[in-house]
Design an enzyme around this catalytic site. Structure first.
Site, PDB file in Angstrom:
ATOM      1  N   ASP A 123       0.903   0.126  13.717  1.00  0.00           N
ATOM      2  CA  ASP A 123       1.379   1.465  14.108  1.00  0.00           C
ATOM      3  C   ASP A 123       1.801   1.424  15.498  1.00  0.00           C
ATOM      4  O   ASP A 123       2.386   2.288  16.166  1.00  0.00           O
ATOM      5  CB  ASP A 123       0.168   2.520  13.954  1.00  0.00           C
ATOM      6  N   ASP A 133      -7.695  -5.074  14.808  1.00  0.00           N
ATOM      7  CA  ASP A 133      -7.482  -3.587  14.446  1.00  0.00           C
ATOM      8  C   ASP A 133      -6.963  -3.333  12.944  1.00  0.00           C
ATOM      9  O   ASP A 133      -6.283  -3.058  12.650  1.00  0.00           O
ATOM     10  CB  ASP A 133      -6.438  -2.869  15.310  1.00  0.00           C
ATOM     11  N   ASP A 192      -0.375 -12.075   6.357  1.00  0.00           N
ATOM     12  CA  ASP A 192      -1.673 -11.934   6.439  1.00  0.00           C
ATOM     13  C   ASP A 192      -2.784 -12.471   7.795  1.00  0.00           C
ATOM     14  O   ASP A 192      -2.495 -13.727   7.927  1.00  0.00           O
ATOM     15  CB  ASP A 192      -2.466 -12.405   5.260  1.00  0.00           C
ATOM     16  N   ALA A 193      -3.263 -11.557   8.324  1.00  0.00           N
ATOM     17  CA  ALA A 193      -4.080 -12.120   9.437  1.00  0.00           C
ATOM     18  C   ALA A 193      -5.227 -13.451   9.178  1.00  0.00           C
ATOM     19  O   ALA A 193      -5.026 -14.375  10.110  1.00  0.00           O
ATOM     20  CB  ALA A 193      -5.070 -11.026   9.943  1.00  0.00           C
ATOM     21  N   GLN A 213       0.944  -1.346  -0.063  1.00  0.00           N
ATOM     22  CA  GLN A 213      -0.087   0.009   0.109  1.00  0.00           C
ATOM     23  C   GLN A 213       0.842   1.289  -0.097  1.00  0.00           C
ATOM     24  O   GLN A 213       2.036   1.309  -0.015  1.00  0.00           O
ATOM     25  CB  GLN A 213      -0.965  -0.127   1.160  1.00  0.00           C
ATOM     26  N   HIS A 247      -8.307   4.284  20.287  1.00  0.00           N
ATOM     27  CA  HIS A 247      -7.708   2.923  20.745  1.00  0.00           C
ATOM     28  C   HIS A 247      -7.778   2.795  22.243  1.00  0.00           C
ATOM     29  O   HIS A 247      -7.887   1.625  22.582  1.00  0.00           O
ATOM     30  CB  HIS A 247      -5.844   3.384  20.497  1.00  0.00           C
ATOM     31  N   GLU A 255       0.601  -8.145  11.595  1.00  0.00           N
ATOM     32  CA  GLU A 255       0.489  -7.020  10.679  1.00  0.00           C
ATOM     33  C   GLU A 255       0.981  -7.455   9.180  1.00  0.00           C
ATOM     34  O   GLU A 255       2.087  -8.082   8.999  1.00  0.00           O
ATOM     35  CB  GLU A 255       1.460  -5.813  10.951  1.00  0.00           C
TER      36      GLU A 255
END
EC number: 2.5.1.16
Length: 551
Positions: free
Chosen positions: A335, A408, A389-390, A281, A313, A355
């Site tokens: 993040d 998240d 990848d989750a 991305q 958060h 992530e």
């Protein structure tokens, strides 16, 4: 569209027997076999360029406007339709096949090569005008798709005529040779775009170089092989047209970096500190120095705003941490801000972060402003980061291994995220929950997208979980975070976040009496968020699955 040739009456001379006449055999500077090979090689290259233009429009439209399924459908359907119209229109040019093909290729090189910059420019400088121009970028996308499809469609009849003029053969054999070269070229172009052009050159430069290759090959084929079919004036006009196209493309390539910086500033403002295109991305960081708030953008969507990120958060993490929380899994959260909130709770032994984009994690570790904002969470020895990848990671995760799972992830309406809000995904997440464990899901804005929000709730229930709903307000207006990028009317940007807390038993959103006191979230605001979310309830919505996404 290729029409079969009717057989000539017995004894009559074939219509191509007049040397140099329309439809007659071509006067080539090389042997017919070599000429035929060069034409098929030209078909190969032009087909590769055509598919790159097509993929470029799909990729850029998805990036600029969101919802990749819709944008891909629009581009592909319009282009295929236009290709049919272009083939019909090109029948009138068969008598001037060489000149017609040269003109088509020069025009296609200019239109296809400049399409990415034109779309980006319109989006950057006029995308937030609103009013009659609210759909301006989408209209331009359709216009480029239509023009590109018309020109690509016109290639086939003209190339068929040129091949037949070199050496006459039955229509079936000529079509087979032409389409074989065309399809192999499309394969090469389709593979070159994601594996070569996009990662090494980027969308804008890749399109410009493709246009230059298209112009060179098209012009060389006509001017080198079929120059005797053209008048002296036509040769000069075609030569000048190709030179002009190449000059435009070269000038744009020289200025592309300055153009991209200016366009990025038009979209994000003049405070861009970091802008990089990862393998996943585009990541942009603005602010974060000299007292200016930090903003993190992912593919043009505001993911973190330093003005109000604690509201998000804290609401994501603290209600789920009420109860056992020694082992915590964060899906997304590259993040480091969700991990920051988790680490404030005593009794946390391990935090696993899954992530997809390792560059986001690298920035969270090394960027001074972002690492300060997440309080150097990734430097804590209890935190372990996996770049994967989750969905795929959950399939191999051990069962009953986490007390808390925090989802998240980007907005469910973004096509790339749809599978991460599916019944199958929540079934995998349920499997890794320990007895008494809790799962919390960021489910998009409640007030502006209640159907999406309650579809997430219905999907969690379909996966065998019980749910409780709540939301929090305070989102910084001005940029979209959902399926679309910057909205035409910025006053309509979502101003709340919705969450769903899920467990095997009936969950209750609350703050633990022994936990840390959040800076913003309170018991009263959490109760108000419950009432606000429940007031938008839409009953009877079906669950979203991998094969039938509902968002």
């Amino acid at each position: 569209m290729i029409e079969p040739h009717a057989p000539a009456p017995p004894g009559s001379p074939p219509p191509w027997s007049a040397p140099g006449g329309p439809g007659g055999p071509a006067r080539l500077p090389v042997r017919p076999g070599t000429g035929r090979f060069l034409v098929l090689a030209g078909v190969f290259v032009c087909a590769a360029c055509g598919l790159v233009y097509e993929l470029e429009l799909v990729a850029l439209a998805s990036y600029l406007m969101g919802d990749s399924v819709t944008q891909a459908s629009v581009v592909l359907s319009v282009m295929v339709f236009a290709m049919g119209i272009g083939s019909l229109a090109a029948k009138r040019l068969r008598g001037l096949a060489a000149a017609g093909f040269g003109a088509v290729e020069a025009t296609l090189a200019l239109v296809g090569g400049c399409s990415a910059m034109a779309l980006y420019a319109v989006f950057a400088w006029t995308g937030d005008w609103g009013g009659m121009w609210a759909s301006g970028p989408r209209c331009l996308l359709v216009a480029f798709s239509l023009a590109t499809g018309l020109l690509i469609g016109a290639e086939v009849p003209l190339l068929m005529e040129l091949i037949q003029r070199i050496r006459r053969q039955d229509a079936g054999g000529a079509v087979a040779d032409l389409f074989a070269a065309d399809y192999v070229g499309a394969l090469v172009g389709g593979l070159a775009f994601p594996f070569l052009l996009l990662p090494f050159l980027g969308q804008l430069t890749g399109a410009l170089i493709t246009g230059a290759v298209n112009a060179v090959v098209g012009g060389a084929l006509v001017l080198g092989l079929f120059r005797r079919d053209l008048t002296r004036r036509a040769r000069w006009l075609l030569l000048l047209a190709n030179a002009l196209v190449l000059a435009i493309l070269a000038s744009a390539a020289v200025l592309v970096d300055d153009f991209e910086r200016a366009a990025r500033q038009a979209v994000y403002g003049g405070d861009v500190r970091v802008a990089l295109r990862t393998g996943v991305q585009e990541v942009v960081l603005t602010g974060g120095t000299h007292g200016r708030p930090l903003d993190l953008f992912i593919d043009g969507r505001l993911r973190v705003s330093g003005r109000d990120e604690p509201r998000y958060h804290e609401a994501l993490v603290h209600p789920a941490m009420t109860g056992p929380h020694a082992r915590v899994l964060i899906l997304g959260g590259g993040d480091g801000l969700a991990a920051r909130e988790v680490l404030r709770h005593p009794g946390v032994d391990r935090v696993d972060v899954v992530e997809l984009d390792e560059e986001v994690v690298r920035l969270a570790r090394t960027d001074p402003a972002l690492s300060a904002l997440n309080e150097h969470a990734f430097g804590d020895p209890r935190v372990r980061v996996t770049t994967q990848d989750a969905f795929g990671w959950l399939r191999g995760a051990p069962a009953a291994s986490y007390d808390v799972v925090l989802s998240d992830l980007p907005d469910p309406g973004i096509t790339a995220s749809t599978k991460l809000y599916s019944q199958e995904f929540y079934g995998l997440a349920r499997r890794v929950l320990a007895p008494g464990g809790r799962l919390v899901v960021h489910a998009g804005p409640v007030a502006s997208s209640p159907r999406v929000y309650w579809t997430v709730d219905a999907t969690l229930r379909a996966a065998g979980l019980r749910t409780a709903q709540y939301c929090t307000g305070g989102r910084h207006a001005g940029f979209a975070t959902g399926p679309d990028r910057t909205p035409a009317d910025r006053s309509r940007a979502p101003r709340d976040w919705g969450f769903v807390l899920a467990a095997r038993t009936e969950p209750r959103p609350r703050l633990g009496p022994d936990g840390p006191r959040p800076h913003v979230l309170t018991d009263a605001s959490l109760a108000a968020g419950e009432r606000a979310a429940r007031g938008t309830r839409i009953a009877g919505l079906p669950a979203s699955t991998l094969v039938h996404p509902r968002y």
